[in-house]
Design an enzyme around this catalytic site. Sequence first.
Site, PDB file in Angstrom:
ATOM      1  N   SER A  85       0.856  -1.186   0.000  1.00  0.00           N
ATOM      2  CA  SER A  85       0.000   0.000   0.000  1.00  0.00           C
ATOM      3  C   SER A  85       0.888   1.231   0.000  1.00  0.00           C
ATOM      4  O   SER A  85       2.051   1.169   0.441  1.00  0.00           O
ATOM      5  CB  SER A  85      -0.876   0.005   1.264  1.00  0.00           C
TER       6      SER A  85
ATOM      7  N   TYR B 216      -2.869  -1.785  10.258  1.00  0.00           N
ATOM      8  CA  TYR B 216      -2.849  -2.023   8.815  1.00  0.00           C
ATOM      9  C   TYR B 216      -1.566  -1.476   8.203  1.00  0.00           C
ATOM     10  O   TYR B 216      -0.893  -2.159   7.419  1.00  0.00           O
ATOM     11  CB  TYR B 216      -4.070  -1.367   8.172  1.00  0.00           C
TER      12      TYR B 216
END
Length: 239
Positions: free
Chosen positions: A134, A147
């Site tokens: 990400s 996350y």
Amino acid sequence: MEIRGKLALVTGGSDGIGREIALQLQGAGADVIVTGRSSEKLQAMAALGFGTISGDLSTTAGVDAIIGDVAGKPIAILVNNAGVGSEYELDQPATLESAAHCIRTNLDAPIALCTQLLPALRTQPEAAIVNVTSGLAIAPRAGGSIYCATKAGLRSYTQAIRHLLKDSNVRVIEALPPVVETNMTAGRSGKKMSAHDCAAEIVRGIRTGKSEVNAGMVKILRLVHSISPALARRIMIQF
């Protein structure tokens, strides 16, 4: 890398970015197996000609089920795409299980699949591992601490194994999506990249042999980070 004729395994391939990656790999001539947790979504993928494996990657049993189902198959492309968020709150011990679930799915499972499928990948004339991290692996946001930590960990792992495999037939690719329109981001406002466009950049990266695919707005984040990591962190921490 020539995609046509290759056998690919895409985790989390029945929905979101993973589904689009699977569809586009299939469109490029690959045979594709997808994993997922929803029997309904897996049935829909099977109807489109995909191999399917049901497995929860947050569990050892789920990882073992996937490894067992692909044993002996000539996997040439492994896409570690499956990922989940976390409802972790810093001052709430009760949310530690949510954090652990996120860590097992986003970090432990890709490491396990890379490790256990590497022997099969090595037998192919050319092969690829694609780890989907990400833009938040570059600079975290405060609202997604666990996350972000899992994606940063997977980024570091990917860079390390890329070096270890640099003289082998296995190319190691990191794909860094921005905020993408998926079920995971359904409650978030602001500009989002479509899953189709994000997948297209990732599949193009596989085909052209890139080591890192910065999709959409992540290209700008990478540029800012290259100039000033501190500035990138200040921008993203409140994102």
